[in-house]
Design an enzyme around this catalytic site. Structure first.
Site, PDB file in Angstrom:
ATOM      1  N   LYS A 112      84.038  27.333  91.518  1.00 50.92           N
ATOM      2  CA  LYS A 112      84.235  28.785  91.520  1.00 50.92           C
ATOM      3  C   LYS A 112      85.473  29.167  90.719  1.00 50.92           C
ATOM      4  CE  LYS A 112      86.332  31.344  94.489  1.00 50.92           C
ATOM      5  NZ  LYS A 112      86.838  32.065  95.677  1.00 50.92           N
ATOM      6  N   ASP A 130      81.417  33.624  95.405  1.00 48.21           N
ATOM      7  CA  ASP A 130      82.310  33.649  96.563  1.00 48.21           C
ATOM      8  C   ASP A 130      81.506  34.112  97.769  1.00 48.21           C
ATOM      9  OD1 ASP A 130      81.955  36.360  96.207  1.00 48.21           O
ATOM     10  OD2 ASP A 130      84.088  36.856  96.200  1.00 48.21           O
TER      11      ASP A 130
END
Length: 201
Positions: A112, A130
């Site tokens: 991420k 997320d």
């Protein structure tokens, strides 16, 4: 769905405040399990003390801790920041590399983080998943996965590559402002008419 998001959030972008790829990398590492608001409150003083990788590479974790004490998991993050700064100096001349594998290899930087940094700093097409993106992907029946990497793969199949960066920013904003984890504002949602409301959280 993409059209609705484009209408609602035409200028969607990261809410992390940064001026350089290094600042974005640091802010993104700090944002894990923390709010962007708390990160943005801490980083001005942190960056004034350590404006680049060279400066931060000379710091010990305990030097960094006071700047980020109000951010969750600050001790571990301070260790990661000190270590990643040293690696940036040793391996990359103090610069954040425009390379996915190289960013993922840095302490505290997973998939991420790499997606956020490369997409916002270098224009790399990516979808950073997320908690907001994952939640909305499931609620909107875009994915049934709970693993962020699998959610990312599902979204990449559905949306044009050139809109990936916009998509993940828009979904984050929508998750914060409208489609909250608890008590989503469905009555005020531009996607209510085609949202199946079958999220698996």
């Amino acid at each position: 769905m993409l059209g609705a998001l484009e209408t609602l959030y035409p200028d969607a972008r990261t809410e992390l405040e940064f001026r350089t790829p290094f600042e974005l990398l640091v802010a993104t590492v700090l944002s894990a399990q923390a709010t962007d608001v708390s990160v943005n409150a801490a980083t001005p003083a942190l960056f004034a003390a350590y404006p680049d990788a060279q400066a931060m590479s000379a710091a010990q974790p305990e030097d960094i801790e006071p700047f980020i004490r109000r951010i969750g998991l600050f001790r571990g993050k301070a260790r990661n920041l000190a270590a990643l700064a040293r690696l940036l100096v040793e391996r990359h001349g103090g610069e954040v590399p425009n390379d996915f594998g190289a960013v993922v290899a840095l302490p505290g930087a997973g998939r991420k983080t790499a997606n956020v940094v490369l997409s916002n700093a270098f224009g790399y097409p990516a979808i950073a998943v997320d908690t907001h993106v994952g939640r909305l992907a499931r609620r909107l029946a875009l994915s049934v996965q709970t693993n962020p990497d699998k959610v990312e793969a599902d979204l990449q199949k559905l949306f044009p590559r050139g809109r990936w960066v916009f998509l993940h920013h828009a979904l984050i904003l929508h998750g914060r402002r409208v489609c909250a984890a608890r008590n989503p504002a469905c009555g005020a949602c531009v996607m209510a008419d085609f949202c199946p409301k079958v999220g698996v959280e």
